[in-house]
Design a protein around this motif. Structure first.
Motif, PDB file in Angstrom:
ATOM      1  N   ARG A  36      59.990  96.859  87.285  1.00 22.93           N
ATOM      2  CA  ARG A  36      61.296  96.661  86.661  1.00 22.93           C
ATOM      3  C   ARG A  36      61.546  95.203  86.304  1.00 22.93           C
ATOM      4  N   LEU A  55      64.990  97.784 108.119  1.00 23.48           N
ATOM      5  CA  LEU A  55      63.691  98.079 107.511  1.00 23.48           C
ATOM      6  C   LEU A  55      62.745  96.884 107.618  1.00 23.48           C
ATOM      7  N   VAL A  97      63.198  98.409  96.133  1.00 20.47           N
ATOM      8  CA  VAL A  97      64.266  99.156  95.460  1.00 20.47           C
ATOM      9  C   VAL A  97      65.628  98.641  95.925  1.00 20.47           C
ATOM     10  N   LEU A  98      65.775  98.405  97.224  1.00 18.04           N
ATOM     11  CA  LEU A  98      67.058  97.937  97.756  1.00 18.04           C
ATOM     12  C   LEU A  98      67.429  96.561  97.174  1.00 18.04           C
ATOM     13  N   ALA A 141      70.932  97.435 106.564  1.00 23.21           N
ATOM     14  CA  ALA A 141      69.836  98.383 106.324  1.00 23.21           C
ATOM     15  C   ALA A 141      68.557  97.631 105.990  1.00 23.21           C
ATOM     16  N   ALA A 193      69.209 103.703 103.285  1.00 22.38           N
ATOM     17  CA  ALA A 193      68.081 103.301 102.434  1.00 22.38           C
ATOM     18  C   ALA A 193      67.530 104.510 101.682  1.00 22.38           C
ATOM     19  N   VAL A 208      69.704 105.406  98.784  1.00 23.81           N
ATOM     20  CA  VAL A 208      69.481 104.585  97.588  1.00 23.81           C
ATOM     21  C   VAL A 208      68.240 105.090  96.838  1.00 23.81           C
ATOM     22  N   LEU A 209      67.189 105.411  97.570  1.00 25.32           N
ATOM     23  CA  LEU A 209      65.957 105.876  96.915  1.00 25.32           C
ATOM     24  C   LEU A 209      66.199 107.186  96.156  1.00 25.32           C
ATOM     25  N   TRP A 234      69.144 108.308  95.043  1.00 24.58           N
ATOM     26  CA  TRP A 234      70.035 107.999  93.918  1.00 24.58           C
ATOM     27  C   TRP A 234      69.218 107.434  92.767  1.00 24.58           C
ATOM     28  N   ASP A 235      68.336 106.511  93.108  1.00 21.83           N
ATOM     29  CA  ASP A 235      67.525 105.847  92.095  1.00 21.83           C
ATOM     30  C   ASP A 235      66.625 106.840  91.359  1.00 21.83           C
TER      31      ASP A 235
END
Lengths: 504, 504
Positions: free
Chosen positions: B250, B52, B28-29, B48, A25, A28-29, A31-32
């Motif tokens: 977004r 969470l 975000v995920l 994941a 997780a 991903v954050l 990367w974002d």
């Protein structure tokens, strides 16, 4: 295995899966954040990252985990575990011991310090003003020394830092291999500089349409064997690769209008990292072993694909025609000219722009300086002079200001002392593996010339990728090549390549 | 405030920030999964998300949180809190009570059931095979009934579900407002169908270049006031908006080659959601109040911008020229013809393709059916016949198969009973707010005709957006318009608009 041990193992493995999920997780954050997250969201996102990171730290350092480890480490229990679970226990113990030794308050201070320092470093680099950054670097060195005290020094204090990035490596070994390298590469670089046969690089410096660059990057990724169903290619200012899981490995590149090689070799470089992460055995999925075994081995893969394959003559014999078609009228030269241009050797001030050969000298300089900081007490105040003297000695050039000198890299502002050697270790591992590859796959260069790259990927999967973190770097290199790390392979590779190009 | 209470408040607020951070990370995920995450990474990513989500659930239902709430709810303590903290206490109590009543095991079973059901629903919808999906729907209804039992039924059992999406709304009120709507809209739709003045929609169905569509979407977002430094526009199969924080909102859209209106109005619709989330007061940042107050109010904003503004004559008087320029030769018609084409009313089978008027009838049908399921015990087996009968009655048409009938929406497969009314509530709120807007900003349509849309956004920020979840839907609508929710506004709006277009 007793029912109690089984229960403990189950809880332990569940904790590992949780840690891995949080890491995914967080991946991903990050990367974002680096691929287009809106600017105004950064503050809130940073807090979210902080909350998740604290939870990972809590999961990694919980007293319960310590108890499970103690139970699972009993010799008869450990012996009863399968290879993966046994390795998970020993690796987790290593991380656990390292983490619990740092008081949370000290860790928090350090996190704040380094995150502040990075923005001050950026400013200092831009203005070349070392004095403004020196107090931060001073503090970071002080904290790092505190950590070494808490962790306990290995053979030397610097060894403790090295071990975080390249498990098992020592200053003793690096002195040996870097010594061997430096001794051979400094004269080779001089001979190259003196050669009358310098490649003409002007053709690289035209304006190259971004869309066409993008097409070629995607095409080459596919050729090499990047699995687009298990990854994606994006853009970012600083290219990177991140393995979120074996099914989701993301790389980025950067398209420069006036330099076709930046995206070209950058993409292949990151692809090497990605192939590693995509091809780790599914048996390790969801565990903390499903990642590269060290920074050095990871770099060996990016550099193998970028340099050994991507900057080879057979590679361009196969692919130059495809590149020419994408840039009509711009690359109307014999392939040999393009090959030579992309392999120019030129002593330069900036590490990340350095060629395949002198790159190692940039690294040796940093290694020697870091060693002096932690083993000889050299202070932040002394670094610019030390830096410039070494650049003069090894590369024959001197920065005009500290922005293009001691301030050029982000690493120290983040406290990543001990990381730099990984880059040259990668070059050495790659060259050493290449000799075995050429023996075991004797037609390898014919395959490259035909654009059949998958057998190479398959060979590396078999030898390196599948194991993830299950084998240590030295276990891997010895199993593959029959010998421990040896700098002569890299020297041989570079001599062979550049004596040809520069007609020495 | 005593030191003890202060300490409790601090811990409570810290917990709220943690929950919000997890929600942001999960957001975000989810966004990532829907905008291009590699297919092979889905399994690991789902785990994941599971890890969470469990942690959020633990944070939301911890016994410690229950104790803090009890302490902070003491009348004198609650009275001493500021407005935001007071609302946080009452809202958190509501969520806490709802969550702790569900046994974790039941919750987990339900999560697995609905995630399985969604993929079976997809197949069933594609093949029109209701029988294959019916057992899942049966089970989901059973679980939902268990939840209602655990939560406790409000005035009716269905009211308990409604309240989750539109706090405070009841079947009594919905019967009243939907009754009023249905009574007026069914004859209006018939009159429209009988009109000889039908718009010609053929010009919309050409091939429209994607890049030009993209440019127009970006342009219109900027015109309306979408802050690109606090958000981004991407593509996804099903368009959506997600507010990760006020600084990162977004939206996505979908460009269809053969339909220029899909991306056009889809983008404006999602922009309405985004304006709401981007303009919530910074005072609520990092708290669980920094979000829309209900699904209905959220839809009122997307529908206000999409329909009231985006499908208005003044809007196209201003922007049709810009659209024409992007599609040279394709839109050479008077603006009035384009305006009429984008406002065609036509009874149709599919909700998401329905026009502004008949859309409400699609919703009323679903509302009536859901009410029958939970208040009258109608079973899954009875739904197709019930569905088709209502479509015949209200819209005069019958699905050829259940794929374009009772199986068309994803909602029920995910257990989202009680959600549908939000859409029509949004239409009603929007029409009601519009009358106040026209009074308080008397030159509003002149502004639209000049492309000065920011005063409208500012008015909505002042009246709606800034409050986030600080005010309930009914508090908002009453404060803005001086009256409770009233369907006559929407009826008036639709009659005025369509009597003009269809010359009734």
């Amino acid at each position: 295995m007793s029912a109690i041990v089984e229960k403990t193992l189950e809880k332990f493995l569940e904790r590992i899966r949780q840690i891995k999920s949080y890491e995914e997780a967080l991946g991903v954050l990050y990367w974002d954040m680096r691929t287009g997250a809106p600017r105004k969201g950064v503050e809130s996102r940073s807090k979210a990252i902080g909350v998740l990171s604290s939870q990972v730290f809590a999961l990694q350092t919980g007293a319960d985990l310590g108890e499970w480890l103690t139970e699972l480490e009993k010799p008869e229990t450990l012996a009863s575990l399968n290879e993966i679970n046994r390795k998970l226990v020993t690796e987790t113990r290593k991380d656990f011991d390292r983490s619990v030794k740092i008081p949370p308050k000290l860790h928090e201070e350090y996190v704040i310090l380094t995150s502040e320092a990075e923005s001050f470093w950026e400013e200092a680099k831009a203005s070349g003003d070392y004095a403004s950054f020196q107090p931060y670097l001073d503090k970071i060195i002080t904290y790092t020394n505190k950590f070494i005290d808490l962790w306990g020094a290995k053979a030397t204090r610097y060894d403790t830092l090295l071990d975080m990035y390249e498990p098992g490596i020592t200053t003793e070994e690096l002195d040996r291999v870097f010594g061997g390298l430096r001794e051979k590469l400094v004269p080779l670089a001089s001979a190259i500089a003196a050669s009358p046969h310098q490649p003409d690089t002007s053709l690289l410096k035209q304006t190259y349409a971004k869309e066409a660059q993008k097409k070629f990057s995607t095409f080459i990724l596919d050729q090499i064997g990047f699995d687009f169903q298990a990854g994606r290619l994006d853009e970012s200012v600083h290219p990177f690769a991140t393995g979120l899981s074996t099914g989701d490995v993301r790389i980025t590149t950067r398209y420069l209008d006036d330099d076709v090689t930046s995206a070209l070799f950058g993409t292949i470089h990151e692809c090497g990292h990605a192939l590693y992460e995509q091809n780790i055995s599914k048996e390790l999925d969801g565990t903390t072993l499903s990642t590269g075994t060290s920074m050095g081995i990871h770099e060996s893969q990016s550099r193998f694909w970028e340099n050994v394959i991507g900057r080879s003559r057979p590679f361009w014999n196969r692919y130059f025609g495809d590149l020419q078609k994408l840039f009509p009228g711009q690359l109307d030269v014999p392939v040999e000219e393009f090959y030579r241009a992309t392999n120019v050797v030129q002593p330069s001030l900036i590490r990340i722009e350095a060629d395949e050969l002198t790159y190692n000298l940039h690294i040796i300089i940093r290694y020697e300086i870091e060693k002096q900081i932690f083993n000889e007490g050299v202070t932040a105040a002394e670094l610019p002079a030390l830096w410039n003297a070494k650049y003069k000695e090894y590369l024959g050039i001197t920065p005009e200001n500290d922005g293009e000198g001691v301030l050029q890299d982000v690493h120290w502002s983040g406290g990543a002392f001990g990381y730099f050697p990984s880059y040259s270790l990668g070059n050495m591992y790659a060259a050493q593996m290449t000799e075995t590859l050429e023996k075991e796959l004797p037609n390898v260069w014919e395959l490259v010339e035909k654009g059949e790259l998958h057998p190479i990927k398959d060979w590396l999967t078999d030898k390196v990728y599948q194991y993830g973190k299950l084998r240590t770097p030295s276990e891997l290199i010895t199993a593959i090549t029959g010998k421990p790390l040896d700098p002569d392979y890299l020297v041989r590779y570079l001599e062979r390549k550049y004596k040809d190009i520069y007609k020495l």
